[in-house]
Design an enzyme around this catalytic site. Sequence first.
Site, PDB file in Angstrom:
ATOM      1  N   HIS A  79       1.806  -4.941   3.333  1.00  0.00           N
ATOM      2  CA  HIS A  79       2.391  -6.132   2.708  1.00  0.00           C
ATOM      3  C   HIS A  79       1.483  -6.685   1.615  1.00  0.00           C
ATOM      4  O   HIS A  79       1.949  -7.010   0.523  1.00  0.00           O
ATOM      5  CB  HIS A  79       2.702  -7.196   3.764  1.00  0.00           C
ATOM      6  CG  HIS A  79       3.701  -6.714   4.786  1.00  0.00           C
ATOM      7  ND1 HIS A  79       3.981  -7.393   5.934  1.00  0.00           N
ATOM      8  CD2 HIS A  79       4.479  -5.599   4.818  1.00  0.00           C
ATOM      9  CE1 HIS A  79       4.895  -6.725   6.641  1.00  0.00           C
ATOM     10  NE2 HIS A  79       5.197  -5.630   5.987  1.00  0.00           N
ATOM     11  N   HIS A 236      13.231  -5.129   3.267  1.00  0.00           N
ATOM     12  CA  HIS A 236      11.873  -5.035   3.794  1.00  0.00           C
ATOM     13  C   HIS A 236      11.344  -3.605   3.684  1.00  0.00           C
ATOM     14  O   HIS A 236      10.184  -3.380   3.324  1.00  0.00           O
ATOM     15  CB  HIS A 236      11.778  -5.528   5.239  1.00  0.00           C
ATOM     16  CG  HIS A 236      10.354  -5.590   5.680  1.00  0.00           C
ATOM     17  ND1 HIS A 236       9.526  -6.644   5.371  1.00  0.00           N
ATOM     18  CD2 HIS A 236       9.576  -4.677   6.308  1.00  0.00           C
ATOM     19  CE1 HIS A 236       8.308  -6.391   5.807  1.00  0.00           C
ATOM     20  NE2 HIS A 236       8.306  -5.202   6.384  1.00  0.00           N
ATOM     21  N   ASP A 240       7.966  -2.268   1.927  1.00  0.00           N
ATOM     22  CA  ASP A 240       6.961  -1.418   2.583  1.00  0.00           C
ATOM     23  C   ASP A 240       6.681  -0.167   1.746  1.00  0.00           C
ATOM     24  O   ASP A 240       5.531   0.272   1.626  1.00  0.00           O
ATOM     25  CB  ASP A 240       7.454  -0.980   3.967  1.00  0.00           C
ATOM     26  CG  ASP A 240       7.275  -2.053   5.027  1.00  0.00           C
ATOM     27  OD1 ASP A 240       6.540  -3.035   4.800  1.00  0.00           O
ATOM     28  OD2 ASP A 240       7.880  -1.899   6.112  1.00  0.00           O
ATOM     29  N   HIS A 263       6.684   4.818   7.076  1.00  0.00           N
ATOM     30  CA  HIS A 263       5.319   4.823   6.534  1.00  0.00           C
ATOM     31  C   HIS A 263       4.797   6.247   6.409  1.00  0.00           C
ATOM     32  O   HIS A 263       4.159   6.604   5.418  1.00  0.00           O
ATOM     33  CB  HIS A 263       4.389   3.975   7.403  1.00  0.00           C
ATOM     34  CG  HIS A 263       4.692   2.517   7.314  1.00  0.00           C
ATOM     35  ND1 HIS A 263       4.545   1.799   6.154  1.00  0.00           N
ATOM     36  CD2 HIS A 263       5.180   1.645   8.225  1.00  0.00           C
ATOM     37  CE1 HIS A 263       4.908   0.541   6.361  1.00  0.00           C
ATOM     38  NE2 HIS A 263       5.302   0.427   7.608  1.00  0.00           N
TER      39      HIS A 263
HETATM   40 ZN   LIG Z   1       6.541  -4.150   6.568  1.00  0.00          ZN
END
Ligand SMILES: [Zn+2]
Length: 275
Positions: A79, A236, A240, A263
């Site tokens: 973030h 969101h 990310d 991720h």
């Molecule tokens: Zn996040």
Amino acid sequence: MNYSKQRTIAEECTLEGVGVHSGENASLTMKPSEVGGISFRRVDMDGSPEIPANLESVVGTDHGTSLGSGSATVLTVEHVMAALGVAGIDHVILELSGCELPILDGSFRSYLDAISEAGIVELDAPAEVVRVQKTLAVNVPTGASYVATPSENLRISATIDFEHPDIGRQFGSFDISEEVFRREIAPARTFGFHEDAEELRARGLAQGASLDNTIVLDANGVINDGLRFGDEFLRHKVGDLIGDLALIGGRLEGHIVSERPSHEGNIALARKLND
Ligand SMILES: [Zn+2]
């Protein structure tokens, strides 16, 4: 992201709060620097070990991106990295008094606001630009897939697909500038499923998660008082992705089309773009 000169912040600024996974409080102080890139310092550890915020430092991608160097690690960097990336910050020292970045309200907003309030200093050196030169694809076995194509600016398109009826399939496409990010992405909070909470906690994750910093869904829907966007989940994930790609350093120019970004996948893409 079309800032052509390298940038740092004008004054130091501090944010503090609990880490979503560790459950531990930490304070982050961002300090101006004219050289050295973006670098974390674990000021709670002997010798304040430094952890450069780059792809070589990535040591984990399970429910967040972690960086490490030697015995020093920092959890959940995405973030603050997204906020620094869209603000075009090339050099800054990030002093952290614990193992994890504060989750704050679960979104990117407080980090971006802190950077804006600290002010920006433009340096003499031209910013480095990382251009997508030809179309490339990245797929990871856990399901995330990406195509990157040349584009004059950074554009992110993403699709997410969750079985939960309150999420389902969501698609969005954003021309990423600081202003677009501030308006369309920054307020979007992280989210999780109530049914996963026990397993995550047993694995040492989500120890600091609460309705103050996470959208939680159960069988009946969103437990929190409403959403900030109908597709807050998608937004969101886009944020990310921007945060993970910021570990490349420099200004990324290209169109990233992502399906179920994670991720793990984001970092695999970043590494391929960095080749
Ligand atoms: Zn996040």
